[in-house]
Write a protein that holds these residues in place. Structure first.
Motif, PDB file in Angstrom:
ATOM      1  N   TYR A 124       0.818  -1.208   0.000  1.00 14.54           N
ATOM      2  CA  TYR A 124       0.000   0.000   0.000  1.00 14.54           C
ATOM      3  C   TYR A 124       0.861   1.271   0.000  1.00 14.54           C
ATOM      4  CZ  TYR A 124      -3.683  -3.269   1.373  1.00 14.54           C
ATOM      5  OH  TYR A 124      -4.568  -4.330   1.426  1.00 14.54           O
ATOM      6  N   GLY A 125       2.171   1.109  -0.099  1.00 13.54           N
ATOM      7  CA  GLY A 125       3.052   2.264  -0.128  1.00 13.54           C
ATOM      8  C   GLY A 125       3.283   2.905   1.222  1.00 13.54           C
ATOM      9  N   ILE A 126       3.065   2.153   2.315  1.00 11.21           N
ATOM     10  CA  ILE A 126       3.223   2.683   3.675  1.00 11.21           C
ATOM     11  C   ILE A 126       4.589   2.274   4.214  1.00 11.21           C
ATOM     12  CG2 ILE A 126       2.335   2.624   6.043  1.00 11.21           C
ATOM     13  CD1 ILE A 126      -0.437   2.026   4.835  1.00 11.21           C
ATOM     14  N   THR A 127       5.352   3.241   4.705  1.00 12.82           N
ATOM     15  CA  THR A 127       6.665   2.965   5.292  1.00 12.82           C
ATOM     16  C   THR A 127       6.706   3.461   6.733  1.00 12.82           C
ATOM     17  OG1 THR A 127       7.603   5.060   4.512  1.00 12.82           O
ATOM     18  CG2 THR A 127       7.817   3.142   3.067  1.00 12.82           C
ATOM     19  N   ILE A 128       7.484   2.770   7.550  1.00 12.08           N
ATOM     20  CA  ILE A 128       7.610   3.098   8.982  1.00 12.08           C
ATOM     21  C   ILE A 128       9.086   3.210   9.316  1.00 12.08           C
ATOM     22  CG2 ILE A 128       7.139   2.318  11.337  1.00 12.08           C
ATOM     23  CD1 ILE A 128       4.740   0.732  10.144  1.00 12.08           C
ATOM     24  N   LYS A 129       9.464   4.324   9.946  1.00 14.80           N
ATOM     25  CA  LYS A 129      10.852   4.548  10.322  1.00 14.80           C
ATOM     26  C   LYS A 129      10.919   5.029  11.768  1.00 14.80           C
ATOM     27  CE  LYS A 129      12.848   3.830   6.256  1.00 14.80           C
ATOM     28  NZ  LYS A 129      13.843   2.749   6.045  1.00 14.80           N
ATOM     29  N   ALA A 130      11.420   4.187  12.664  1.00 13.25           N
ATOM     30  CA  ALA A 130      11.650   4.583  14.052  1.00 13.25           C
ATOM     31  C   ALA A 130      13.138   4.809  14.255  1.00 13.25           C
ATOM     32  CB  ALA A 130      11.144   3.507  15.014  1.00 13.25           C
ATOM     33  N   TYR A 131      13.484   5.723  15.154  1.00 11.16           N
ATOM     34  CA  TYR A 131      14.889   6.025  15.418  1.00 11.16           C
ATOM     35  C   TYR A 131      15.031   6.581  16.827  1.00 11.16           C
ATOM     36  CZ  TYR A 131      13.516  10.877  14.384  1.00 11.16           C
ATOM     37  OH  TYR A 131      12.892  12.116  14.386  1.00 11.16           O
ATOM     38  N   VAL A 132      16.236   6.527  17.367  1.00 10.04           N
ATOM     39  CA  VAL A 132      16.509   7.081  18.689  1.00 10.04           C
ATOM     40  C   VAL A 132      16.695   8.590  18.553  1.00 10.04           C
ATOM     41  CG1 VAL A 132      18.118   7.126  20.625  1.00 10.04           C
ATOM     42  CG2 VAL A 132      17.525   4.945  19.544  1.00 10.04           C
ATOM     43  N   SER A 133      15.880   9.345  19.254  1.00  5.39           N
ATOM     44  CA  SER A 133      15.939  10.807  19.179  1.00  5.39           C
ATOM     45  C   SER A 133      16.458  11.444  20.465  1.00  5.39           C
ATOM     46  CB  SER A 133      14.559  11.382  18.851  1.00  5.39           C
ATOM     47  OG  SER A 133      13.615  11.030  19.858  1.00  5.39           O
ATOM     48  N   GLN A 134      16.537  10.647  21.540  1.00  5.66           N
ATOM     49  CA  GLN A 134      17.028  11.201  22.800  1.00  5.66           C
ATOM     50  C   GLN A 134      17.559  10.083  23.684  1.00  5.66           C
ATOM     51  OE1 GLN A 134      14.236  13.795  24.779  1.00  5.66           O
ATOM     52  NE2 GLN A 134      15.429  13.920  26.658  1.00  5.66           N
ATOM     53  N   VAL A 135      18.687  10.345  24.333  1.00 13.03           N
ATOM     54  CA  VAL A 135      19.233   9.477  25.387  1.00 13.03           C
ATOM     55  C   VAL A 135      19.563  10.391  26.556  1.00 13.03           C
ATOM     56  CG1 VAL A 135      21.081   7.939  26.105  1.00 13.03           C
ATOM     57  CG2 VAL A 135      20.159   7.769  23.787  1.00 13.03           C
ATOM     58  N   GLY A 136      18.933  10.150  27.692  1.00 14.93           N
ATOM     59  CA  GLY A 136      19.131  11.042  28.822  1.00 14.93           C
ATOM     60  C   GLY A 136      18.775  12.461  28.429  1.00 14.93           C
ATOM     61  N   LEU A 182      27.919   0.971  36.265  1.00 18.99           N
ATOM     62  CA  LEU A 182      26.995  -0.088  36.711  1.00 18.99           C
ATOM     63  C   LEU A 182      25.579   0.435  36.828  1.00 18.99           C
ATOM     64  CD1 LEU A 182      29.205  -1.796  39.462  1.00 18.99           C
ATOM     65  CD2 LEU A 182      29.142  -2.243  37.000  1.00 18.99           C
ATOM     66  N   ASP A 183      25.218   1.317  35.903  1.00 17.38           N
ATOM     67  CA  ASP A 183      23.907   1.953  35.918  1.00 17.38           C
ATOM     68  C   ASP A 183      23.265   1.835  34.544  1.00 17.38           C
ATOM     69  OD1 ASP A 183      21.785   3.379  37.039  1.00 17.38           O
ATOM     70  OD2 ASP A 183      23.096   4.882  37.946  1.00 17.38           O
ATOM     71  N   THR A 184      22.096   2.440  34.380  1.00 15.09           N
ATOM     72  CA  THR A 184      21.384   2.416  33.112  1.00 15.09           C
ATOM     73  C   THR A 184      20.833   3.801  32.815  1.00 15.09           C
ATOM     74  OG1 THR A 184      19.288   1.788  34.177  1.00 15.09           O
ATOM     75  CG2 THR A 184      20.718  -0.005  33.421  1.00 15.09           C
ATOM     76  N   ILE A 185      20.346   3.992  31.592  1.00 14.61           N
ATOM     77  CA  ILE A 185      19.792   5.284  31.212  1.00 14.61           C
ATOM     78  C   ILE A 185      18.682   5.079  30.195  1.00 14.61           C
ATOM     79  CG2 ILE A 185      21.394   5.747  29.294  1.00 14.61           C
ATOM     80  CD1 ILE A 185      21.510   8.674  30.529  1.00 14.61           C
ATOM     81  N   GLY A 186      17.711   5.998  30.177  1.00 21.52           N
ATOM     82  CA  GLY A 186      16.569   5.907  29.277  1.00 21.52           C
ATOM     83  C   GLY A 186      16.617   6.946  28.176  1.00 21.52           C
ATOM     84  N   GLY A 187      15.493   7.119  27.498  1.00 24.66           N
ATOM     85  CA  GLY A 187      15.439   8.081  26.400  1.00 24.66           C
ATOM     86  C   GLY A 187      14.168   7.956  25.594  1.00 24.66           C
ATOM     87  N   VAL A 188      14.224   8.392  24.351  1.00 25.94           N
ATOM     88  CA  VAL A 188      13.034   8.482  23.498  1.00 25.94           C
ATOM     89  C   VAL A 188      13.312   7.860  22.132  1.00 25.94           C
ATOM     90  CG1 VAL A 188      11.420  10.056  22.335  1.00 25.94           C
ATOM     91  CG2 VAL A 188      12.227  10.573  24.654  1.00 25.94           C
ATOM     92  N   VAL A 189      12.357   7.078  21.654  1.00 23.51           N
ATOM     93  CA  VAL A 189      12.346   6.605  20.275  1.00 23.51           C
ATOM     94  C   VAL A 189      11.240   7.359  19.545  1.00 23.51           C
ATOM     95  CG1 VAL A 189      11.883   4.663  18.721  1.00 23.51           C
ATOM     96  CG2 VAL A 189      13.267   4.315  20.776  1.00 23.51           C
ATOM     97  N   SER A 190      11.597   7.999  18.441  1.00 22.58           N
ATOM     98  CA  SER A 190      10.614   8.682  17.602  1.00 22.58           C
ATOM     99  C   SER A 190      10.282   7.799  16.411  1.00 22.58           C
ATOM    100  CB  SER A 190      11.148  10.031  17.123  1.00 22.58           C
ATOM    101  OG  SER A 190      11.371  10.905  18.209  1.00 22.58           O
ATOM    102  N   CYS A 191       9.099   7.975  15.864  1.00 21.59           N
ATOM    103  CA  CYS A 191       8.668   7.141  14.738  1.00 21.59           C
ATOM    104  C   CYS A 191       7.888   7.984  13.741  1.00 21.59           C
ATOM    105  CB  CYS A 191       7.807   5.978  15.235  1.00 21.59           C
ATOM    106  SG  CYS A 191       7.342   4.785  13.941  1.00 21.59           S
TER     107      CYS A 191
END
Length: 359
Positions: A147-159, A202-211
């Motif tokens: 149907y010509g539909i494309t999806i692109k997700a990417y990392v837009s933010q870390v911390g 020895l820690d972790t970090i979050g962020g944002v995925v944009s689509c």
């Protein structure tokens, strides 16, 4: 039905983190779609553990086996069953939490709901379950290509490190050009350094995925409870570690007045109805309007950290707990294909439902 998603294009997932396998049954995929195992495998390779220095070192090939529903690389309109065997489980890494409630994990809530839990890697609550979603999502994405539909997700933010450009100014073909899956190379380098610092601490970090979803025709979505943006939100919020969802102008839109926020319609040179701006994020009244659909998904820092924390055990005693095992310092790079997959499953289902909405 808590393990099933979709109305017409429907998936049911099964399996646990340290069980024999994880898998999915896809029902409602139309017959005649050309697809092969290599296309499904490509999506799984983007999600698999051990793919870079900023992901968990657990080594899983995540090799997919298609058990049914395909003949000569074409769908038959019958249920499609896919399975991925687990091979690199270190269940002994979790023996120390057999009776402990890990902070910000599902240990307590699963025990409260079911009276027992599989403590090996979190069992069914583990992000390992998303292998099944990615396999099904690859099939859905293949259908959407028709149907010509494309999806692109990417990392837009870390911390606190954030891509400053809107998606319209990014080259989304560069998403996989670096290990953090951010199409802005300079920002990606800073993100990688931040993730490495969290890992080394020895820690972790979050962020944002944009689509960004492009090529969606006007008219997808239902007007009341099954609004398109509501289903996208539900799909994204069902992903492990997701804490927030916004589409279009999102929370930034509250800073604007209606005269600034409204998307005015016009007819372009080809006679297509378009809008001059897209604060609506391609959805109005819960139904797609033909413009790009774009949204953000917030991921929390991974809950397992290799530092001592205070908690309790299943008898209510205070204990000190230190995480063990192999874990992602940041879930975002491997979350990108999961966001892709869930978006594809939502859109594929609505495309199928739209066929029944009008003559």
């Amino acid at each position: 039905m808590s393990n099933t998603y979709g109305k017409l294009f429907r998936i049911t997932t099964f399996g646990e983190s340290h069980g024999a396998a994880v898998g999915v049954i896809v029902d409602g995929c139309p017959a005649g779609l050309e697809v092969n195992a290599a296309e499904i495998q490509h999506a799984l390779d983007r999600r698999r553990p051990g793919q870079s220095k900023i992901t968990t070192p657990r080594q899983e090939e995540d090799k997919v086996t298609i058990l049914s529903g395909l003949f000569e690389d074409r769908t038959q309109g019958t249920p499609i069953a896919m399975v991925v065997n687990n091979k690199d489980q270190h269940s002994h890494d979790y023996s120390h939490i057999q009776h402990a409630f890990r902070p910000s994990h599902a240990d307590y809530t699963y025990t409260a709901k079911y009276g027992s839990r599989d403590y090996r890697g979190g069992g069914r609550s583990s992000a390992r379950e998303t292998v099944a979603r990615v396999a099904a999502g690859a099939l859905a994405a293949k259908l959407l290509q028709k149907y010509g539909i494309t999806i692109k997700a990417y990392v837009s933010q870390v911390g606190m490190i954030k891509v400053s450009k809107p998606y319209t100014e990014l080259d989304l073909s560069q998403i996989d050009a670096n290990i953090v899956r951010c199409p802005d190379g300079a920002t990606a380098a800073r993100m990688i350094s931040l993730i490495e610092d969290a890992r080394d601490s020895l820690d972790t970090i979050g962020g944002v995925v944009s689509c960004v979803i492009q090529g969606v025709p006007a008219g997808l979505g239902e007007p009341v409870f099954d609004k398109l943006h509501a289903e996208l939100g539900k799909a994204m919020l069902s992903i492990n570690a997701v804490k927030g969802f916004e589409y279009g102008s999102g929370f930034e839109g509250v800073k604007m007045r209606g005269s600034q926020h409204n998307d005015e319609f016009y007819t372009d040179a080809e006679g297509n109805i378009r809008t001059r701006t897209n604060h609506s994020g391609g959805i109005q009244g819960g139904i797609s309007n033909g413009q790009d659909i774009y949204f953000n998904v917030a991921f929390k820092p991974v809950a397992t950290i290799l530092q001592p924390q205070q908690t309790i055990n299943d008898t209510g005693e205070d204990i000190t707990l230190t995480g063990k095992g192999r874990h992602d310092p940041c879930v975002l790079p491997r979350a990108v294909p999961i966001v892709d997959a869930m978006a594809a499953l939502v859109l594929a289902d609505f495309m199928m439902r739209q066929q029944a909405n009008k003559l």
